[in-house]
Write a protein that holds these residues in place. Structure first.
Motif, short mmCIF file in Angstrom:
data_model
loop_
_atom_site.label_atom_id
_atom_site.label_comp_id
_atom_site.label_asym_id
_atom_site.label_seq_id
_atom_site.Cartn_x
_atom_site.Cartn_y
_atom_site.Cartn_z
N THR A 10 -4.82 2.08 -0.48
CA THR A 10 -4.31 1.04 0.41
C THR A 10 -5.32 0.55 1.43
N ASN A 11 -6.34 1.35 1.73
CA ASN A 11 -7.34 0.95 2.73
C ASN A 11 -8.59 1.80 2.56
N TRP A 18 -7.45 5.67 2.20
CA TRP A 18 -6.06 6.08 2.17
C TRP A 18 -5.49 5.81 0.79
N GLU A 47 1.41 8.77 2.40
CA GLU A 47 0.05 8.26 2.54
C GLU A 47 -0.89 9.42 2.81
N PHE A 50 -5.00 10.68 3.40
CA PHE A 50 -6.33 10.22 3.80
C PHE A 50 -7.36 11.13 3.18
#
Length: 100
Positions: A18-19, A26, A33, A35
């Motif tokens: 997602t990022n 992530w 979620e 990391f």
């Protein structure tokens, strides 16, 4: 007039990145979620974004990046301190094993 909702379908993307930042990235796994800091998962630090984005979920407990040949147990992402690195990122003339 009576309104009804259509039943929710199956997840079409049970896992996705997602990022991505300078420090890590992530992953959304179902509704959790996670990391992955580059300091704990160095295999991802210097690779193209597209290779990080290409993630698969071969089983509920494993994530796989086929273009990088990296297979990680979900538990090792949740608790990296419990899973010390087996080997380091490949160095010239060194082993290229990326197991955790």
């Amino acid at each position: 007039m009576r309104m009804t909702s259509v039943a929710r379908g199956a997840d079409i993307s049970p896992v996705e990145v997602t990022n991505i930042s300078l420090h890590g990235f992530w992953v959304l796994l179902h509704e959790e979620e996670l990391f992955l800091p580059f300091s704990e998962f160095p295999w991802f630090r210097d690779v193209a974004v597209g290779k990080i984005l290409h993630i698969e979920l071969p089983s509920e407990n494993h994530l796989y990046w086929p273009e990088l040949d990296v297979d990680l147990a979900v538990e090792s992402i949740r608790h990296p301190e419990r899973f010390p690195l087996v080997s380091q990122v490949a160095q010239p003339g060194g082993p290229a094993d990326a197991a955790r």
